[in-house]
Design an enzyme around this catalytic site. Sequence first.
Site, PDB file in Angstrom:
ATOM      1  N   LEU C 103      -6.476   7.945  12.511  1.00 45.99           N
ATOM      2  CA  LEU C 103      -7.702   7.282  12.968  1.00 45.99           C
ATOM      3  C   LEU C 103      -8.006   7.630  14.418  1.00 45.99           C
ATOM      4  CD1 LEU C 103      -7.395   3.697  11.417  1.00 45.99           C
ATOM      5  CD2 LEU C 103      -7.974   5.886  10.350  1.00 45.99           C
ATOM      6  N   GLY C 148      -2.919   7.639  10.041  1.00 40.73           N
ATOM      7  CA  GLY C 148      -3.940   7.819   9.030  1.00 40.73           C
ATOM      8  C   GLY C 148      -3.861   9.165   8.319  1.00 40.73           C
ATOM      9  N   ASN C 172       3.349   5.864  12.041  1.00 40.87           N
ATOM     10  CA  ASN C 172       3.970   5.563  13.335  1.00 40.87           C
ATOM     11  C   ASN C 172       3.174   4.581  14.175  1.00 40.87           C
ATOM     12  OD1 ASN C 172       1.918   7.522  13.597  1.00 40.87           O
ATOM     13  ND2 ASN C 172       2.713   8.110  15.607  1.00 40.87           N
ATOM     14  N   GLU C 173       2.266   3.864  13.547  1.00 41.81           N
ATOM     15  CA  GLU C 173       1.382   2.970  14.296  1.00 41.81           C
ATOM     16  C   GLU C 173       2.155   2.041  15.240  1.00 41.81           C
ATOM     17  OE1 GLU C 173       0.919   3.885  11.266  1.00 41.81           O
ATOM     18  OE2 GLU C 173      -1.202   4.123  10.795  1.00 41.81           O
TER      19      GLU C 173
END
Lengths: 261, 261, 261
Positions: C103, C148, C172-173
Amino acid sequence: MAAVAVTMVRRLLRSGPRPGLCGAGGREPGAAPRRAIGHGRVAVELDSSAGVAVMKMENLPVNSLSLDFLTEFLISLEKLENDRGCRGVILTSGAPKIFSAGLDIMEMYGKSTEHYAEFWKAVQEMWLRLYQSNMVTIAAINGSSPAGGCLMAMCCDYRIMAENPKYSIGLNETQLGIVAPFWFKDTMVNTIGNRATERSLELGLLYSPPEAHKIGLVDQLVPEEKIQSTAAAVMSQWLAIPANHLRMMENGHLPYVNLCR
Amino acid sequence: MAAVAVTMVRRLLRSGPRPGLCGAGGREPGAAPRRAIGHGRVAVELDSSAGVAVMKMENLPVNSLSLDFLTEFLISLEKLENDRGCRGVILTSGAPKIFSAGLDIMEMYGKSTEHYAEFWKAVQEMWLRLYQSNMVTIAAINGSSPAGGCLMAMCCDYRIMAENPKYSIGLNETQLGIVAPFWFKDTMVNTIGNRATERSLELGLLYSPPEAHKIGLVDQLVPEEKIQSTAAAVMSQWLAIPANHLRMMENGHLPYVNLCR
Amino acid sequence: MAAVAVTMVRRLLRSGPRPGLCGAGGREPGAAPRRAIGHGRVAVELDSSAGVAVMKMENLPVNSLSLDFLTEFLISLEKLENDRGCRGVILTSGAPKIFSAGLDIMEMYGKSTEHYAEFWKAVQEMWLRLYQSNMVTIAAINGSSPAGGCLMAMCCDYRIMAENPKYSIGLNETQLGIVAPFWFKDTMVNTIGNRATERSLELGLLYSPPEAHKIGLVDQLVPEEKIQSTAAAVMSQWLAIPANHLRMMENGHLPYVNLCR
C-alpha cells in the site's frame, strides 16, 4: 476487567490471610529496578529498566493449578498488566523438573458444586488473561508440562523448551480418564493445527522436546542451562517491535473495519 | 439415530430381497468369538474378545459407492455401533488393488430427482456416521482410494496405507469434471489444512503413498502384506485409552460448559 | 459486480484523463493473438490462443498500491474477467527487484476521511476480485513482496518466486508501526495456517525465498530467469483442468446443498 480483580481479592479476603500471598507481583515504592517482589506461590521479579517481568511458579512440588495458586497467579498477572512499566512476561517454573503438572485433581473431587464452579472459573480466567494479555508472553518451559501446564505454555506468544529428554509436554487428559475442555482443544488447534490436535487429544499424547518442536507445539529447544538467557534474548527482540501494535490485530479496532461487509 | 436405521431397513424392504444383504454385520446367537458374519457387499468379522470388527468392502470390482452398497454399509456400521461388545472398526477392502473407487457415477446420471436425493442422503449419512462414530475407526487402505474412497478414509481416526507405488489417494473429482461437495472439502481441511486442500481440490490431485504421508493425508505407510496386522496393533493401542473418553471431546457434554461465556 | 466497474470508471472520469490509463487491459478489435494492450501502470498482454494474460505491474519505481494504480488494476482485471477468451492470469512485475512494495503510505497520510474510505475500498476490492477471480491466477514473484504485495501474491492460486537471496516476502506491517487488517490476516491463515501467521504478524516477519517456501507462503522457487516460463508451464497444467469447475467449490451452488442440515 477490574471487576474480576475485585472478585479475586474478595475471594482472598473471605479465605483469610495466607502466607506469602500478600504483595505477590506488586512493587513497593522506591524499589530497586530489579528485585524479587513475590514471596508466595508465584515469585515475580520485575526488571523495570527492561520492562520485563519473570513470573516463576513455585507451588511445590509440581506447580499444581489449585484454586489458591490460580488466584495468586491471576492477581500477579493483573498487577503486571496494569503496570505501564511492564511490557513483557517470562513464565517459568521454580519447581525442579516440572513446569506445571496442570489442574489440581483435588479441586475436582469431593467438593461442592459451588467449589467446582469457582475452580473452573479461575481456570478459564487464567486462560483468558494469559491468552489475551497485552504484554508479550514467553514460556520458558524448564520441565515437564502436561495437561493444564501445556495450556499455560500454549497461551504464551512464544515457547522455549529445555531439551531434556526426561521432559514431555502435551494435553494428556485422555490418558487420565479426563476429557480436555473444548477451549483447551481450540487453543491447541490454534497452535499445531486440527489434525495434530485430534490425534493428541484422542490418544492423550505427551511429546518429547524434539517431537513437540517438530509439530510446532514449542518454537525453540535450548540446553536447559540456557533457557532463561534465551527467553530474555527473545523477549528483547519482541520488545523491539512497536509495543502498541502487538496483539492489536486481534481486537479489530481499526479505522477501516467499517468499510468491510 | 434409530429413525435413520428404520429408513434404511424400510428402503431395503421396499426394494425387495437382494442376495447377500440379509444379516450383513449382524451376529447370530451363540456365534464363536471370531467368525465372518456378512455375506454381501460388506463382510463384517467381529472379534468379540478384542472388541474389534473388520469391515471389508466387497462391492466388486472396485467398491463403488452405489446406493445399495451405501445402504448395506450403513446398516452394518449401525449394528456395530449398537453392539456394546464392539469398540473399534478396521475399514478395509476385499477388492484387489482398490480401497474404494468412490461414488458410483451411475447413481448420478439419468435417474429421477427423488433418486438423486436418496443417493446423496445415503452419501451424507455414510459421512456423518463414520466421522461421528463412537467406535475407534482405522482405515487400512490396501489399494487406490480416489474421491469418495478418500472421503471414507478421511472419516476414520487413523489411516494406514500400503506403500505400493501403484496406489494413489485424493479427492480427484475436479479431474473428472465434478466438483467435490463442500463437506468433502471440510473433511479434507480438517485432515491436511486449508492450503493443501485448496491445491488438491483445484487440481484434483491424486497422491502417491509417500506424498500422501508427507502432507498428512495418511498417518502411516507399511508394506502391503503387513497392513492388516499393523491396523490390529494400532487398534489395540487406541483401545488401551479409556473408551468412554474417545470422541467425547467433540460432543461438548462437559460439566463446565455452562461456565463458559 | 458490474456496478463496481461503473464506480471505477466514474472515478476515472471524475479525475479526468491520465496518461497511460485509457485502454489498459482492453483489447482492440482485430488485434493479433499476442500483443501488448496496456500502456499505463498495468501492462496487460493477452495470448488469445492460450487464453492466458500476463498482467505486469509497472507503477515505478516500486509498484506502490496507490489509489490510481489500484483503480487501473481493477479495471484491467475486470476486463479480463469479462473476456471469455481469457481463462488465466499471470501476475508479475515490470519493476526491477520488486514485485510490489504494498500500500502507498502517502494515501494514508494527510488526506480527507473520504479519501481514506475510497482508498481502503479500492484495497478491499483488489483483494476480493483477485481472491475470488473465476480465472486461474498465478503470481510470478520476481522481486521483493512486502505487506500489500504479499497480500496480492497470497490471493493467487499458485505462487512461484525467484530464488534471489536479496528478495523477501511477508506481511511486515507491524515492523512499520502499522497493523495488518484482519482480512490480510485471514488470507495468510488460509495460506500458511494459524500459528505461522500469528508469529508473522506479531513480529512483522519478512521471509527469504527458502524460508517462504518452507512455511508454504510460496509454492515453488525457480531461478530468476526462468520465472516467466515456469509460470506459463504451470498455467498450462492448471488450464488442462475442466475450466468451469475451478473455484466452483467455493460457491456452494451444488444440487445436493439442500440436502445438508
